[in-house]
Design an enzyme around this catalytic site. Structure first.
Site, PDB file in Angstrom:
ATOM      1  N   THR A 135       0.820  -1.208   0.000  1.00 16.08           N
ATOM      2  CA  THR A 135       0.000   0.000   0.000  1.00 16.08           C
ATOM      3  C   THR A 135       0.858   1.264   0.000  1.00 16.08           C
ATOM      4  O   THR A 135       2.008   1.236   0.468  1.00 16.08           O
ATOM      5  CB  THR A 135      -0.902  -0.012   1.252  1.00 16.08           C
ATOM      6  OG1 THR A 135      -1.450   1.289   1.455  1.00 16.08           O
ATOM      7  CG2 THR A 135      -0.122  -0.370   2.521  1.00 16.08           C
ATOM      8  N   ASP A 136       0.278   2.348  -0.469  1.00 18.18           N
ATOM      9  CA  ASP A 136       0.981   3.645  -0.409  1.00 18.18           C
ATOM     10  C   ASP A 136       1.101   4.151   1.039  1.00 18.18           C
ATOM     11  O   ASP A 136       1.903   5.040   1.324  1.00 18.18           O
ATOM     12  CB  ASP A 136       0.268   4.700  -1.279  1.00 18.18           C
ATOM     13  CG  ASP A 136      -1.186   4.960  -0.901  1.00 18.18           C
ATOM     14  OD1 ASP A 136      -1.710   4.313   0.033  1.00 18.18           O
ATOM     15  OD2 ASP A 136      -1.815   5.823  -1.563  1.00 18.18           O
ATOM     16  N   GLU A 137       0.309   3.550   1.952  1.00 20.69           N
ATOM     17  CA  GLU A 137       0.280   4.079   3.320  1.00 20.69           C
ATOM     18  C   GLU A 137       1.605   3.876   4.054  1.00 20.69           C
ATOM     19  O   GLU A 137       1.871   4.520   5.065  1.00 20.69           O
ATOM     20  CB  GLU A 137      -0.895   3.463   4.098  1.00 20.69           C
ATOM     21  CG  GLU A 137      -2.201   3.702   3.375  1.00 20.69           C
ATOM     22  CD  GLU A 137      -3.455   3.419   4.181  1.00 20.69           C
ATOM     23  OE1 GLU A 137      -3.406   3.458   5.420  1.00 20.69           O
ATOM     24  OE2 GLU A 137      -4.504   3.173   3.549  1.00 20.69           O
ATOM     25  N   TYR A 161      -1.735  -0.452  11.038  1.00 16.52           N
ATOM     26  CA  TYR A 161      -1.895  -1.114   9.732  1.00 16.52           C
ATOM     27  C   TYR A 161      -0.694  -0.841   8.834  1.00 16.52           C
ATOM     28  O   TYR A 161      -0.034  -1.769   8.340  1.00 16.52           O
ATOM     29  CB  TYR A 161      -3.186  -0.643   9.041  1.00 16.52           C
ATOM     30  CG  TYR A 161      -3.233  -0.972   7.558  1.00 16.52           C
ATOM     31  CD1 TYR A 161      -3.239  -2.291   7.119  1.00 16.52           C
ATOM     32  CD2 TYR A 161      -3.248   0.040   6.591  1.00 16.52           C
ATOM     33  CE1 TYR A 161      -3.262  -2.597   5.747  1.00 16.52           C
ATOM     34  CE2 TYR A 161      -3.273  -0.249   5.238  1.00 16.52           C
ATOM     35  CZ  TYR A 161      -3.275  -1.577   4.818  1.00 16.52           C
ATOM     36  OH  TYR A 161      -3.286  -1.873   3.472  1.00 16.52           O
ATOM     37  N   LYS A 165       2.253  -3.358   7.360  1.00 16.68           N
ATOM     38  CA  LYS A 165       2.501  -3.554   5.926  1.00 16.68           C
ATOM     39  C   LYS A 165       3.953  -3.175   5.591  1.00 16.68           C
ATOM     40  O   LYS A 165       4.608  -3.845   4.790  1.00 16.68           O
ATOM     41  CB  LYS A 165       1.534  -2.707   5.087  1.00 16.68           C
ATOM     42  CG  LYS A 165       0.093  -3.174   5.101  1.00 16.68           C
ATOM     43  CD  LYS A 165      -0.126  -4.558   4.525  1.00 16.68           C
ATOM     44  CE  LYS A 165       0.087  -4.625   3.034  1.00 16.68           C
ATOM     45  NZ  LYS A 165      -0.260  -5.971   2.490  1.00 16.68           N
TER      46      LYS A 165
HETATM   47  P1  NAD Z   1      -9.569  -7.306   2.453  1.00 15.14           P
HETATM   48  O1  NAD Z   1      -9.499  -7.019   3.914  1.00 15.14           O
HETATM   49  O2  NAD Z   1     -10.826  -7.030   1.703  1.00 15.14           O
HETATM   50  O3  NAD Z   1      -9.226  -8.861   2.188  1.00 15.14           O
HETATM   51  C1  NAD Z   1      -8.173  -9.517   2.846  1.00 15.14           C
HETATM   52  C2  NAD Z   1      -8.353 -11.010   2.598  1.00 15.14           C
HETATM   53  O4  NAD Z   1      -7.248 -11.690   3.233  1.00 15.14           O
HETATM   54  C3  NAD Z   1      -9.632 -11.593   3.209  1.00 15.14           C
HETATM   55  O5  NAD Z   1     -10.239 -12.471   2.285  1.00 15.14           O
HETATM   56  C4  NAD Z   1      -9.140 -12.342   4.438  1.00 15.14           C
HETATM   57  O6  NAD Z   1      -9.968 -13.451   4.778  1.00 15.14           O
HETATM   58  C5  NAD Z   1      -7.764 -12.782   3.981  1.00 15.14           C
HETATM   59  N1  NAD Z   1      -6.845 -13.030   5.111  1.00 15.14           N
HETATM   60  C6  NAD Z   1      -6.646 -12.258   6.202  1.00 15.14           C
HETATM   61  N2  NAD Z   1      -5.732 -12.820   7.001  1.00 15.14           N
HETATM   62  C7  NAD Z   1      -5.318 -13.958   6.399  1.00 15.14           C
HETATM   63  C8  NAD Z   1      -4.385 -14.965   6.722  1.00 15.14           C
HETATM   64  N3  NAD Z   1      -3.682 -14.922   7.855  1.00 15.14           N
HETATM   65  N4  NAD Z   1      -4.209 -15.997   5.869  1.00 15.14           N
HETATM   66  C9  NAD Z   1      -4.934 -16.079   4.716  1.00 15.14           C
HETATM   67  N5  NAD Z   1      -5.859 -15.164   4.367  1.00 15.14           N
HETATM   68  C10 NAD Z   1      -6.036 -14.103   5.194  1.00 15.14           C
HETATM   69  O7  NAD Z   1      -8.332  -6.524   1.827  1.00 15.14           O
HETATM   70  P2  NAD Z   1      -8.178  -5.860   0.392  1.00 15.14           P
HETATM   71  O8  NAD Z   1      -8.702  -4.480   0.441  1.00 15.14           O
HETATM   72  O9  NAD Z   1      -8.658  -6.798  -0.637  1.00 15.14           O
HETATM   73  O10 NAD Z   1      -6.583  -5.750   0.316  1.00 15.14           O
HETATM   74  C11 NAD Z   1      -5.805  -6.812  -0.227  1.00 15.14           C
HETATM   75  C12 NAD Z   1      -4.344  -6.424  -0.128  1.00 15.14           C
HETATM   76  O11 NAD Z   1      -4.108  -5.208  -0.835  1.00 15.14           O
HETATM   77  C13 NAD Z   1      -3.869  -6.170   1.301  1.00 15.14           C
HETATM   78  O12 NAD Z   1      -2.568  -6.706   1.425  1.00 15.14           O
HETATM   79  C14 NAD Z   1      -3.847  -4.655   1.421  1.00 15.14           C
HETATM   80  O13 NAD Z   1      -2.874  -4.237   2.331  1.00 15.14           O
HETATM   81  C15 NAD Z   1      -3.491  -4.267  -0.002  1.00 15.14           C
HETATM   82  N6  NAD Z   1      -3.979  -2.941  -0.426  1.00 15.14           N
HETATM   83  C16 NAD Z   1      -5.295  -2.615  -0.275  1.00 15.14           C
HETATM   84  C17 NAD Z   1      -5.735  -1.373  -0.737  1.00 15.14           C
HETATM   85  C18 NAD Z   1      -7.195  -0.978  -0.640  1.00 15.14           C
HETATM   86  O14 NAD Z   1      -7.512   0.171  -0.944  1.00 15.14           O
HETATM   87  N7  NAD Z   1      -8.092  -1.855  -0.257  1.00 15.14           N
HETATM   88  C19 NAD Z   1      -4.847  -0.484  -1.341  1.00 15.14           C
HETATM   89  C20 NAD Z   1      -3.499  -0.866  -1.476  1.00 15.14           C
HETATM   90  C21 NAD Z   1      -3.088  -2.114  -1.027  1.00 15.14           C
HETATM   91  P1  TYD Z   2     -10.744   4.077   4.320  1.00 19.80           P
HETATM   92  O1  TYD Z   2     -11.708   3.688   3.255  1.00 19.80           O
HETATM   93  O2  TYD Z   2     -10.869   3.457   5.668  1.00 19.80           O
HETATM   94  O3  TYD Z   2      -9.279   3.839   3.713  1.00 19.80           O
HETATM   95  P2  TYD Z   2      -7.834   4.310   4.297  1.00 19.80           P
HETATM   96  O4  TYD Z   2      -7.957   4.665   5.719  1.00 19.80           O
HETATM   97  O5  TYD Z   2      -7.027   3.054   4.087  1.00 19.80           O
HETATM   98  O6  TYD Z   2      -7.388   5.442   3.427  1.00 19.80           O
HETATM   99  O7  TYD Z   2     -10.815   5.641   4.503  1.00 19.80           O
HETATM  100  C1  TYD Z   2     -10.607   6.520   3.413  1.00 19.80           C
HETATM  101  C2  TYD Z   2     -10.621   7.935   3.978  1.00 19.80           C
HETATM  102  O8  TYD Z   2     -11.958   8.231   4.424  1.00 19.80           O
HETATM  103  C3  TYD Z   2      -9.721   8.117   5.186  1.00 19.80           C
HETATM  104  O9  TYD Z   2      -9.149   9.421   5.134  1.00 19.80           O
HETATM  105  C4  TYD Z   2     -10.675   8.017   6.369  1.00 19.80           C
HETATM  106  C5  TYD Z   2     -11.970   8.566   5.819  1.00 19.80           C
HETATM  107  N1  TYD Z   2     -13.208   7.973   6.366  1.00 19.80           N
HETATM  108  C6  TYD Z   2     -14.219   8.815   6.809  1.00 19.80           C
HETATM  109  O10 TYD Z   2     -14.113  10.051   6.767  1.00 19.80           O
HETATM  110  N2  TYD Z   2     -15.370   8.242   7.297  1.00 19.80           N
HETATM  111  C7  TYD Z   2     -15.525   6.892   7.379  1.00 19.80           C
HETATM  112  O11 TYD Z   2     -16.579   6.420   7.868  1.00 19.80           O
HETATM  113  C8  TYD Z   2     -14.479   6.047   6.910  1.00 19.80           C
HETATM  114  C9  TYD Z   2     -14.604   4.542   6.969  1.00 19.80           C
HETATM  115  C10 TYD Z   2     -13.330   6.640   6.405  1.00 19.80           C
END
Ligand code: NAD
Ligand code: TYD
Length: 361
Positions: A135-137, A161, A165
């Site tokens: 992630t960019d975070e 988080y 990561k």
């Molecule tokens: P999500 O929380 O929707 O899904 C995570 C999945 O991993 C779930 O299906 C969960 O059951 C599984 N999981 C959790 N712990 C596990 C373990 N110990 N063993 C096997 N499976 C396990 O997450 P997402 O949003 O789909 O993100 C997927 C990946 O992408 C993550 O690594 C996250 O850090 C990264 N990412 C997400 C975003 C975003 O905006 N959602 C952006 C950049 C990177």
């Molecule tokens: P989120 O979707 O949780 O992603 P991330 O924290 O990984 O960026 O949140 C996106 C942005 O929206 C973040 O700045 C937090 C804000 N946010 C709210 O303002 N209200 C909400 O209820 C949630 C879930 C997030």
């Protein structure tokens, strides 16, 4: 050529989109290892439940014996590691699971993969890839006028988080540097699109709007995120897997920086047009400013120049086209949303997979 890959976390938001597209494109067999935490939802995979190219395994990336067994049995040429705890707010309330899965779990996964890889024949060792999804975070927070994150930006994670990561990224880097494991890492900005769990901003706002609940904006709503449609993220991952240089990091982003309040107002406008409130009022009236998130990062922005120049990848969707598709998906999949919000999806395993003899221990 062996066309099997192993995907971890493929029942979650991005992983499920990735697996569905991989199979739609007929790119080969997928071993999908997922622990099915609250975020894992087999209903995301219903479209491929009878597809023999998809083998779902219920299990933990931290279970090295299970991972070793799966690798030996299925001989994948690549692992794409999505599995993680992914929600910042949850990491603030309870960081332990984040350390367990994102750090310790990734470590055990890497160990099992290293042993498997070391025992492959020369050709397969050369072709093998471990692609870590990050992630960019991990880069921390930007001020308004700072330049966007490049791949060489200093790591400065601010939440449990992002710290977990970052730790996993460092382990992946070290396994390449020390053992020569052919790794690739992608650091992506905020994704949105179908199958997004309604605890994250965009799906939460759509759901709350339609159910007459407040639309909670943390603090001032001026925090900025860089949004990428999930299918664009998946195409970037496929491209990195195919042509990325071993040991390298690629930042992936949509060039779509938006303050949260603007994202929420856009959603309200789209819903006002597509699904007007019965009282004729705007969904904007449901916007509610609430207490800010602890340690809330002000701004993320990805400079995706490297992946564009080196691999020719760029996103297809603009924010306007992607957000419209997303709202349409949620309007058309209210059953999915209801199953998630009622907890009914947790019974999906029994309902839909029990009779299939899959490894759903
Ligand atoms: P999500 O929380 O929707 O899904 C995570 C999945 O991993 C779930 O299906 C969960 O059951 C599984 N999981 C959790 N712990 C596990 C373990 N110990 N063993 C096997 N499976 C396990 O997450 P997402 O949003 O789909 O993100 C997927 C990946 O992408 C993550 O690594 C996250 O850090 C990264 N990412 C997400 C975003 C975003 O905006 N959602 C952006 C950049 C990177
Ligand atoms: P989120 O979707 O949780 O992603 P991330 O924290 O990984 O960026 O949140 C996106 C942005 O929206 C973040 O700045 C937090 C804000 N946010 C709210 O303002 N209200 C909400 O209820 C949630 C879930 C997030």
């Amino acid at each position: 050529m062996n066309k099997t890959i192993m995907v971890t976390g493929g029942a979650g938001f991005i992983g499920a989109n990735f697996v569905l597209e991989w199979l739609r494109l007929d790119l080969g067999r997928v071993i999908n290892l997922d622990k099915l935490t609250y975020a894992g939802n087999l209903e995301n995979l219903v479209e491929i439940q009878n597809n023999t190219a998809h083998i779902f395994v219920h299990g933990d990336i931290g279970d090295s014996a299970l991972v070793a067994k799966l690798l030996a049995e299925h001989q994948p040429y690549a692992i794409v590691n999505f599995a993680a705890e992914s929600h910042v707010d949850r990491s603030i309330h309870g960081p332990e699971d984040f350390i367990q899965t994102n750090v310790v779990g990734t470590f055990h996964l890497l160990e099992a993969v290293r042993t498997y890889w070391a025992n492959l024949n020369e050709e397969h060792r050369q072709n093998f890839r471990f692609l870590h999804i990050s992630t960019d975070e991990v880069y921390g927070s930007l001020a308004k006028d700072d330049v966007a994150f490049t791949e060489t930006h200093t790591y400065a994670p601010n939440s449990p988080y992002s710290a977990s990561k970052a730790a996993s990224d460092h382990l992946v880097r070290a396994y390449h540097h020390t053992y020569g494991l052919p790794t690739l890492t992608t650091n992506c900005s905020n994704n949105y699109g179908p199958h997004h769990f309604p605890e994250k901003l965009i799906p939460l706002v759509i759901h709350n709007a339609l159910t007459g609940k407040p639309l909670p904006i943390y603090g001032t709503g001026q925090q900025i995120r860089d949004w990428l449609y999930v299918e664009d993220h998946c195409s970037a991952i496929r491209r990195v897997l195919e042509a990325g240089k071993v040991g390298e990091v690629y930042n992936v982003g949509g060039w779509n920086e938006k303050p949260n309040i603007e994202v929420v107002k856009t959603l309200c406008r789209i819903l006002d047009a597509k699904k007007p409130r019965e009282d004729g009022q705007s969904y904007m009236n449901q916007i509610t400013f609430v207490e800010d998130r602890l340690g809330h990062d002000q701004r993320y922005a990805i400079d995706a120049t490297k992946i564009a120049n080196a691999l020719g990848w760029k996103p297809k969707e603009t924010f306007d086209s992607g957000i419209e598709k997303t709202v349409n998906w949620y309007l058309e999949h209210q059953d999915w949303v209801n199953n998630v919000t009622s907890g009914e999806y947790r019974h999906w395993v029994e309902k839909h997979y029990a009779e299939r003899g899959e490894e759903l221990a």
